[in-house]
Design a protein around this motif. Structure first.
Motif, mmCIF file in Angstrom:
data_model
loop_
_atom_site.group_PDB
_atom_site.id
_atom_site.type_symbol
_atom_site.label_atom_id
_atom_site.label_comp_id
_atom_site.label_asym_id
_atom_site.label_seq_id
_atom_site.Cartn_x
_atom_site.Cartn_y
_atom_site.Cartn_z
ATOM 1 N N UNK A 84 0.788 -1.228 0.153
ATOM 2 C CA UNK A 84 0.019 -0.182 0.139
ATOM 3 C C UNK A 84 1.028 1.099 0.079
ATOM 4 N N UNK A 85 1.946 1.209 0.677
ATOM 5 C CA UNK A 85 2.924 2.378 0.851
ATOM 6 C C UNK A 85 3.500 2.537 -0.469
ATOM 7 N N UNK A 86 3.915 1.422 -1.107
ATOM 8 C CA UNK A 86 4.687 1.447 -2.362
ATOM 9 C C UNK A 86 3.497 2.032 -3.473
ATOM 10 N N UNK A 87 2.335 1.771 -3.369
ATOM 11 C CA UNK A 87 1.401 2.181 -4.217
ATOM 12 C C UNK A 87 1.233 3.807 -4.081
ATOM 13 N N UNK A 88 1.183 4.316 -3.241
ATOM 14 C CA UNK A 88 1.167 5.808 -2.802
ATOM 15 C C UNK A 88 2.346 6.463 -3.172
ATOM 16 N N UNK A 89 3.607 5.802 -3.153
ATOM 17 C CA UNK A 89 4.714 6.625 -3.452
ATOM 18 C C UNK A 89 4.989 6.539 -4.810
ATOM 19 N N UNK A 90 4.781 5.648 -5.389
ATOM 20 C CA UNK A 90 4.682 5.421 -6.629
ATOM 21 C C UNK A 90 3.773 6.359 -7.430
ATOM 22 N N UNK A 91 2.602 6.271 -7.007
ATOM 23 C CA UNK A 91 1.845 7.511 -7.685
ATOM 24 C C UNK A 91 2.417 8.709 -7.487
ATOM 25 N N UNK A 92 2.954 9.145 -6.260
ATOM 26 C CA UNK A 92 3.498 10.469 -6.227
ATOM 27 C C UNK A 92 4.724 10.644 -7.332
ATOM 28 N N UNK A 93 5.660 9.510 -7.397
ATOM 29 C CA UNK A 93 6.658 9.558 -8.257
ATOM 30 C C UNK A 93 6.129 9.609 -9.777
ATOM 31 N N UNK A 94 5.238 8.942 -10.185
ATOM 32 C CA UNK A 94 4.589 9.211 -11.683
ATOM 33 C C UNK A 94 4.229 10.597 -11.811
#
Length: 957
Positions: free
Chosen positions: A90-100
Motif C-alpha cells: 500500500x505504501x509503495x502504491x502511494x509513493x509510486x503514484x507520487x513519483x509518476x
C-alpha cells in the motif's frame, strides 16, 4: 486424485467465504498443499492484487517443495516489515503514484537554517565540550551501520575489514572498537566510578555481511572488547516492485522466488526497537545512542565534542556535520517548515485589528498550544543558565515574530520593543480583552435580547446565541469561592439560557416549546437544542431551505412585518414609529443608509429611471418602509467586532488543527508536524531555496561556507525520547522510492525497484517540539568516507572530494598532522602526489592508537619542548603513556608499549624511513586492499621499540 484435490480447495475457499473465481486458478489447484497460516498469506496476496505471482505455477505434485519455499519467503518478508507486506504494498502504491505525477516531496515547505553548534578545533570551547563528552560516554551505546560489501570499491570483502590506513594496517572495525574502549576507560577515570561501565556496541549486518563480520570479530578476539558487549543485528531485505501498481517482482531465474533488495540503513531503528535492546539500555541508566557508518576513519575525532554538545544543549537529536561549500555534493541539514505550519501564513483573515480580540486570542492560543509552544505565552520556559534556555530563547524570538505578524501594523508597533512573547501577549490582553468592561457586557446583552430565529435554521440560531453567551462569559468572568455555589450558579445560568433560546424560536415550534416547558425537570441547553432540531427535521425544514417569514408580526401602515426585522435603536428597543422612514434603513452590503441589501445598486446594478419597483428617478422605493435587515445579517455584519467564529471559520480552524496531529505512517514527507530538521540532498536544496524566495539558491555566507551544514550521516540520539518515538512508529522510518523509468510515459521500469529508508531520516517523524540540532566540525577533522573505487574517483571534477580509499587514508594523515601542529609540533608542509589519477596532499604518515590521543587536551599534555616532523616521516604510537619531548623526526618511528609503561621519546631520529610507491590498480597480483589505493608502502628503514614491562623508559638516540 485430481477430483479430491479440487474438492479440498473448494472446501478451504468455502470456509473462508471466498469465491474460487476470485483467486488465481493455479493457486486454487495447489491450495491443499498449504497450512492455515500460508493460506492466510495467499489470501492477503490475492486481495493486494498479486495474483500474477501464481501465473506460472505448476500442477499439484510438480515442484511442490519450491511452492512451499515461496510461502516461507513470503512469511519472512511479511514478518520483517512493520505492518506486514500489505502495508508495504500500500505504501509503495502511494509513493509510486507520487513519483509518476512528479510530486515534489518538499512542496509547500520553506527551508531555513536550523539551530546548532559550530565548533572550532582546539579552542577552549571545543576542549570543554570534549571533556563533557568523554564524561558522558559511559552513558552511551554505539551502533555501527555496516550492512554492505566493498564491491563498489573494488574489494570483495566486507568494508569494515578494510584497512583504514596501511601504515599500521588497522581495519575500520578494529579502529572503531579501540576508540570505544578508549572512551570507556577515559570516561571511567574522569567520573571516578567505583566500577567501569562497559559501553554496548551494536553492528547492523546483512545476509551478505553477517557471517563475515562475526568471523572477523572472533578471529581477532573482538579486538580487545568483551564478546558480551557486542551485538549483531541482521537486516532483512524487502520485496522488489515491477510496476506502478506495486506488483511484486519475481526473480528472473526462479518463478517461485520474489526478488529482494536491501531496504536501506534506516532499518537500524526498527531492528533496535524489535530487539528490545533500547529498553535494556534505558533500564541500565544509559542516555545516548550514537549511530555511525562503516568507512569514515576520522569519525571518532569528532564524537567526544559532539556528545558533549548533546549533553550540554540537551538535544534529542544531534547530527554531526561538517562545513560545506554551497552546492557541494553533500546533503545539507535544513529546517523545513510547511506553509500551513507557521502562524504568519494563516493570519491574514484573523489579524488583530482592535475589534476582534476574542477570535484572535482563541486562534493564536490554540495554534501555539498545538505547536507545543504555549509556554512562551505563559512565560514558563527554562531559566537563564539552564542548558535548555538557549534553544527556548531562540524559539521565543520566533513566537514574538509570529505575534507581531498576526496583528495589523498599527497594533504591532505598540509592542514592537517588548522583550519576550509573554510581554507581548500580556500587553495585548490588557489593552484589548476588555474583561469586566460594563459597556461590553451591556452591548452583548442588547444583541442577545434582540436576537430571534427569523429565517435562520435552528442550528444557525443556536450558534449565534452560543457565541454571544461565550463572549458574555469572557467579559463577566465570574469567580465563585464555593464549589457548591459555583454549581448552583452554573445551573441557573444554563436554565436562563434555555428560556432565552426558547423565547426566540419561531411560532412553528410552539408545540415543542410547550412540551419542554411542561417537563418537571427542565432539560439541559444542549438537550433542548437537540429536541428542537429534531422537530425542525420532522417538519422538513433544512439548513438550505428558503427563508421562512417570521411569525411574530406587528402592524405597520397596513403591512405585516416580523418582529426581528424591526430596526433596533441605540437603546435596543424596536422603533416601529419610524419604519416608514428610509432614514432607518441600512444596507448590509455597501454599509450605507436609506436602503436595504435587496435594493442595493452596488450589488444589483443601477435600475432604469422608469422602474417603478425601484422608485422614481432610480431612487430607493417609496413604498418599502420596513427594514429587511435580519438579526442574521446583523450578526454577520458585526462578526469582526464580536470576535465570533462562524461556520466557515470554525472549519478552517479545524483544518488547521488537523495538520498538527501526529502522523504514524511511512508514506510521504508532508507529515503533520509541519516543521522538521532533516537532511536535504544537495541537488534538492538549491532548487528548493530558489523556489522559496532565494533567487541565488544555495550560496556561501560571510564564513565562506554554506549556512546549511553538510550531513555526514552520524547521529547522536537521546535514548528516552528515542524510545518514546519508536514506540509510536514501531521503528518505521519515512520511506521513498526511486524507480528508473524506461521512457517519459513513466509506465514501466528499466529494472525492478523497491522502497528505501535512510537512517538520518528519523527526525521526519518527530513533533516540532523535539530539540533537533547539529554540531559542525572542520571537514578535515571529521569526514573522510571511503565509498568510490579508483576509476570512478579519478573522474571526479578537480577540487571535489574523491571519497576513495586513497583520499580516505591521506585524510587520516592530514588530520593527525594538523592536530599535532595545533598542539605545538612543527609539521612540514605536504606535497602533492598523484595515485590512480587522484591528486592528493601527502602529509607525514602519523598515526596513533585512540588511547594515546583520544582528546586534544590529552594530546597537548603528551607533547612538550620543541618537536618537529618532516614531510617524508612516518610515526606510529601504539601505547597509552608515550610522551614526545624535543623530538626531531626525519624517518620512520614505531613505538609499542603496554599499559603501565611510560615512554619518553626525544632527540633527533633519522633513517631512510618508509616510502610511498605508486601501483597499478589493475594489477591483480597486488592485494585488493592496496590496489584500491594506488600505492603501497616500501618499508626501507625504521626505528621501532617495544615495551612489554611496566615502568618508566626513555628513548633518545
Amino acid at each position: 486424485m485430481a477430483l479430491a484435490t479440487a474438492d479440498s480447495a473448494a472446501e478451504i475457499l468455502s470456509n473462508l467465504n471466498i469465491n474460487a473465481g476470485d483467486w488465481p486458478p493455479n493457486l486454487v489447484k495447489n491450495l491443499h498443499l498449504l497450512p492455515a497460516d500460508q493460506i492466510e498469506l495467499a489470501k492477503m496476496l490475492s486481495e493486494m492484487g498479486q495474483s500474477h505471482l501464481f501465473q506460472h505455477w505448476a500442477e499439484p505434485g510438480v515442484e511442490d517443495d519450491q511452492k512451499k519455499a515461496f510461502f516461507a519467503q513470503v512469511a519472512k518478508l511479511n514478518s520483517s516489515y512493520p505492518g506486514g507486506l500489505a502495508s508495504y504494498i500500500q505504501t509503495a502504491r502511494e509513493l509510486l503514484a507520487d513519483s509518476k505525477t512528479g510530486k515534489n516531496p518538499y512542496d509547500g515547505f520553506t527551508p531555513s537554517v536550523p539551530t546548532g553548534e559550530i565548533l572550532s578545533f582546539g579552542d577552549d570551547n571545543f576542549i570543554n565540550f570534549e571533556e563533557a563528552g568523554v564524561k558522558e560516554a559511559q552513558n552511551a551505546a554505539f551502533v555501527l551501520v555496516a550492512g554492505g560489501l566493498g564491491e563498489r570499491l573494488g574489494y570483495n570483502g566486507i568494508k569494515v575489514a578494510l584497512p583504514a590506513e596501511t601504515t599500521t594496517g588497522t581495519c575500520f572495525l578494529q579502529s572503531y572498537i579501540e576508540s570505544i574502549l578508549a572512551l570507556q576507560e577515559a570516561s571511567g577515570m574522569l567520573t571516578r566510578g567505583t566500577c567501569q561501565k562497559e559501553i554496548p556496541f551494536v553492528i547492523m549486518t546483512s545476509d551478505d555481511t553477517h557471517t563475515r563480520t562475526l568471523d572477523l570479530l572472533e578471529s581477532n578476539s573482538y579486538f580487545g572488547m568483551k564478546p558480551a558487549q557486542v551485538k549483531l543485528l541482521k537486516q532483512e531485505k524487502v520485496a522488489c516492485l515491477d510496476d506502478n501498481d506495486a506488483r511484486l517482482a519475481l526473480d528472473p531465474h526462479n518463478k517461485y522466488k520474489i526478488q529482494t533488495k536491501p531496504h536501506g540503513h534506516g532499518d537500524v531503528h526498527s531492528l533496535l526497537y524489535s530487539s528490545g535492546l533500547l529498553n535494556l539500555w534505558h533500564d541500565a541508566g544509559l542516555r545516548w545512542v550514537i549511530f555511525f557508518q562503516d568507512t569514515n576513519g576520522l569519525l571518532f575525532k569528532a564524537i567526544p565534542a559532539s556528545l558533549g554538545v548533546s549533553a550540554t544543549k540537551q538535544y534529542h537529536v544531534n547530527s554531526i556535520a561538517v562545513q560545506r561549500k554551497a552546492k557541494e555534493a553533500i546533503g545539507g541539514i535544513t529546517r523545513l517548515t510547511h506553509s500551513d505550519g507557521e502562524l504568519q501564513n494563516i493570519q491574514a483573515a484573523y489579524r488583530l485589528n482592535g475589534k476582534n480580540y476574542l477570535k484572535w486570542f482563541q486562534l493564536v492560543q490554540t495554534f501555539l498550544k498545538g505547536k507545543g509552544k504555549l509556554s512562551h505565552l505563559l512565560g514558563t520556559g527554562p531559566e537563564k543558565g539552564d542548558p535548555k534556555f538557549e534553544a527556548w530563547d531562540e524559539e521565543d524570538s520566533m513566537v514574538m515574530s509570529w505575534l507581531w505578524n498576526s496583528m495589523t501594523p498599527d497594533i504591532s508597533d505598540t509592542c514592537m520593543f517588548l522583550s519576550t512573547a509573554k510581554d507581548i501577549w500580556e500587553s495585548i490582553r490588557q489593552t484589548y480583552s476588555k474583561v469586566k468592561d460594563a459597556t461590553q457586557v451591556y452591548e452583548v446583552k442588547i444583541k442577545t435580547a434582540a436576537l430571534k430565529q427569523g429565517n435562520k435554521s435552528v442550528t444557525e440560531y443556536a450558534i449565534l446565541l452560543k457565541n454571544l453567551w461565550q463572549e458574555m462569559d469572557h467579559y463577566q468572568c465570574i469567580e465563585m469561592k464555593c464549589s457548591e455555589d459555583a454549581t448552583t450558579l452554573k445551573k441557573f445560568i444554563e436554565k436562563d439560557r434555555v428560556y432565552d433560546f426558547l423565547a426566540g424560536l419561531n411560532v412553528e415550534f410552539d408545540q415543542v416549546r410547550v412540551q419542554i416547558l411542561g417537563k418537571q425537570d427542565l432539560p439541559s441547553l444542549n438537550e433542548v437544542i437537540s429536541m428542537v432540531r429534531a422537530e425542525e427535521s420532522r417538519r422538513g425544514v433544512m439548513l438550505d431551505s428558503v427563508h421562512v417569514e417570521g411569525s411574530a408580526m406587528v402592524s405597520n401602515g397596513g403591512k405585516n412585518q416580523s418582529l426581528e426585522q424591526l430596526p433596533v435603536s441605540e437603546n435596543g428597543k424596536g422603533d416601529s414609529a419610524k419604519t416608514s422612514n428610509r432614514d432607518n434603513l441600512w444596507c448590509t452590503y455597501c454599509k450605507k443608509p436609506r436602503h436595504t441589501r435587496d435594493r442595493c445598486w452596488k450589488l444589483h446594478g443601477k435600475p432604469s429611471t422608469s422602474s417603478k419597483e425601484w422608485g422614481y428617478k432610480g431612487g430607493q422605493p417609496r413604498n418599502q418602509g420596513q427594514a429587511h435587515m435580519t438579526a442574521m445579517e446583523l450578526n454577520q455584519e458585526k462578526s469582526q467586532e464580536q470576535g465570533e467564529l462562524d461556520k466557515k471559520e470554525i472549519e478552517k480552524l479545524r483544518s488547521l488543527l488537523g495538520t498538527l496531529e501526529k502522523a504514524t505512517g511511512v508514506c510521504s514527507l508532508a507529515h503533520s508536524g509541519r516543521s522538521m530538521v532533516i537532511n536535504v540532498e544537495y541537488n534538492q536544496l538549491d532548487p528548493l531555496l530558489r523556489a522559496t524566495g532565494h533567487p541565488d539558491g544555495d550560496v556561501n555566507c560571510e564564513t565562506g561556507y554554506s549556512p546549511f551544514p553538510g550531513n555526514i550521516n552520524q547521529l547522536i540520539l537521546e535514548l528516552g525520547p528515542y524510545i518514546e518515538e519508536l514506540t509510536k512508529t514501531g521503528g518505521a522510518i519515512k520511506e521513498f522510492v526511486n524507480p528508473k523509468y524506461k521512457d517519459a510515459s513513466k509506465t514501466s521500469f528499466k529494472s525492478s525497484t523497491r522502497l528505501e529508508c535512510m537512517m538520518q531520516d528519523y527526525p521526519k517523524t518527530l513533533p516540532p517540539s523535539a530539540r533537533v540540532g547539529f554540531t559542525v566540525m572542520d571537514t578535515w577533522l571529521a569526514y573522510a568516507p571511503v565509498k568510490n573505487n579508483s576509476e570512478d574517483a579519478a573522474k571526479v571534477p578537480k577540487g571535489n572530494p574523491y571519497h576513495s580509499a586513497t583520499s580516505g587514508e591521506m585524510a587520516i594523515y592530514r588530520a593527525n598532522s594538523l592536530i599535532l601542529k595545533k598542539a605545538g609540533v612543527q609539521m612540514e608542509d605536504p606535497v602533492q602526489q598523484v595515485f590512480s589519477g587522484q591528486e592528493v596532499e601527502v602529509w607525514p604518515r602519523v598515526t596513533w592508537k585512540p588511547k594515546w590521543g583520544l582528546t586534544f587536551a590529552e594530546i597537548k599534555r603528551k607533547i612538550s619542548g620543541s618537536c618537529s616532523i618532516s614531510q617524508r616521516s612516518t610515526m606510529a604510537l601504539k601505547g597509552h603513556d608515550i610522551f614526545l619531548e624535543d623530538l626531531s623526526l626525519d624517518g620512520a618511528l614505531i613505538i609499542n608499549s603496554i599499559d603501565g609503561a611510560e615512554v619518553k621519546v626525544g632527540g633527533s631520529i633519522q633513517n631512510k624511513g618508509w616510502l610511498l610507491e605508486s601501483i597499478d590498480y589493475k594489477d591483480i597480483a597486488i592485494p585488493e586492499e592496496l590496489r584500491i589505493r594506488g600505492f603501497q608502502i616500501n618499508k626501507l628503514e625504521q626505528l621501532e621499540e617495544t615495551y612489554v614491562e611496566p615502568g618508566k623508559f626513555t628513548l633518545k638516540p
